[in-house]
Design an enzyme around this catalytic site. Structure first.
Site, PDB file in Angstrom:
ATOM      1  CG  HIS A 197       5.631  -1.781  -2.782  1.00 59.61           C
ATOM      2  ND1 HIS A 197       5.589  -3.107  -3.131  1.00 59.61           N
ATOM      3  CD2 HIS A 197       5.713  -1.089  -3.944  1.00 59.61           C
ATOM      4  CE1 HIS A 197       5.651  -3.232  -4.446  1.00 59.61           C
ATOM      5  NE2 HIS A 197       5.720  -2.011  -4.965  1.00 59.61           N
TER       6      HIS A 197
ATOM      7  CD  GLU B  28       7.739   0.323 -10.180  1.00 58.13           C
ATOM      8  OE1 GLU B  28       8.939   0.005 -10.185  1.00 58.13           O
ATOM      9  OE2 GLU B  28       6.847  -0.373  -9.672  1.00 58.13           O
TER      10      GLU B  28
ATOM     11  CD  GLU C  16       9.321   0.748  -3.565  1.00 60.91           C
ATOM     12  OE1 GLU C  16       9.345   0.733  -4.807  1.00 60.91           O
ATOM     13  OE2 GLU C  16       9.825  -0.157  -2.858  1.00 60.91           O
TER      14      GLU C  16
END
Length: 338
Positions: free
Chosen positions: A185, A174, A169
């Site tokens: 990630h 965000e 990911e």
């Protein structure tokens, strides 16, 4: 509620879910044109669209409407190249998540971004308060959504938190109007770096960098550019810049290390996933457990305790939404060339 009734409801939901797994909801996927760019050929429009995540569809189906996915009822709308996601619709939580579909709507778009590529998007986060998260990120989902109802049904979600299943990911953005983070990630099999190796300007000491009236003025639209630098076929860094009012803004952060390569794969593993191709996901959500404090409170942002609670957001900011538009990807320097 009597146990027998509870069991009956569980059985009904299971039946609906099983039926949905083999019979996808009939729908028209909202068009969302994007652009694929090269330094030599410029940007070419892609005939792309969006699809709601399957869980949104099942929730709608369980309410008795399985003939079509109601995008407006789920807080999703498109206009030209702009996608708007509302968290609340008629005072009820919608919290939609959508994926980018190829012109062949049985497949997701796979963005291959490892080898000196970039991804840019215009964003409007002015209506995202503390505790809200407008997320623009990449997931190593299967292009066909895993078969069956597949991509056209919004199937196949995975992430580094192992929701659905475990996969690489890359959190491009965000953010809300008060704070932001960029976080790879990487995963090696089911071993994922759940915390990731994020860069948050506020947490890095840039207290006046992001927010209304600040260096990146979140009360207005701006462009987010994320660049993936590679050498010898290996990802070496992920960097961020912004463009607002026709001017480039540096200082958005660079990530050049992300844990042990032998563990979750590190930055090279993240690069390999980007090279194979990842699916673009866009969502809006809030967090009853942590109230998004990991993003915007304490050392991570200026938000006070309690500001980010879902109840506070719903009562004080019922129209909270995010707009993503003008999505482009390709060679570094090609997506923002006028």
């Amino acid at each position: 509620m009597p146990l027998s009734l509870q069991l009956s409801l569980v059985g009904l939901l299971a039946t609906l879910a099983a039926g949905a797994a083999t019979t996808p909801l009939a729908e028209e996927h909202p068009l969302l044109p994007t652009w694929k760019c090269t330094t030599s050929g410029g940007c070419v429009q892609q005939n792309t669209s969006i699809v709601l995540d399957r869980d949104s569809k099942l929730a709608k189906g369980a309410a008795g409407s399985r003939t079509a996915a109601d995008y407006a009822a789920m807080g999703v709308s498109t206009s030209g190249n702009a996608l708007t996601l509302y968290h609340y619709v008629k005072s009820s939580p919608a919290s939609p998540r959508v994926y980018l579909l190829d012109s062949d709507t049985n497949k997701y778009v796979l963005m291959s971004l490892q080898d000196n590529q970039e991804l840019s998007v215009d964003v409007d986060m002015s209506a995202l308060p503390c505790g809200e998260n407008g997320a623009f990120y990449l997931s190593e989902m299967a292009a066909d959504g895993g078969g069956g109802a597949g991509a056209s049904g919004g199937y196949g979600y995975c992430d580094a938190q192992c929701q659905g299943s475990c996969c690489n990911e890359m959190d491009i953005l965000e953010a809300n109007s008060m704070a932001t983070a960029m976080t790879p990630h990487p995963c090696k099999g089911s071993s994922c770096d759940k915390n990731g190796c994020g860069y948050n300007p506020y947490a890095s000491g840039q207290r006046n960098y992001w927010g209304p009236g600040k260096t990146v003025d979140t009360s207005k639209v701006f462009t987010v550019v994320t660049q993936f630098a590679a050498s010898g076929g290996k990802l070496t860094s992920i960097s961020r810049k912004y463009i607002q009012n026709g001017k480039q803004i540096g200082g958005g952060g660079t990530i050049s290390n992300c844990g042990a390569e032998g563990g979750s794969g590190g930055l090279p593993g993240m690069g390999q996933a980007l090279g194979r191709g990842m699916v673009l996901a866009m969502s809006i959500w809030n967090d009853a457990t942590q109230q998004m404090a990991w993003l915007d409170a304490g050392t991570n942002g200026p938000c006070a305790s309690g500001q980010g609670s879902p109840s506070n957001i719903q009562s004080q900011h019922p129209d909270t939404h995010v707009v993503f538009s003008n999505i482009r990807w390709g060679d570094i320097g090609s997506t923002t060339k006028s």
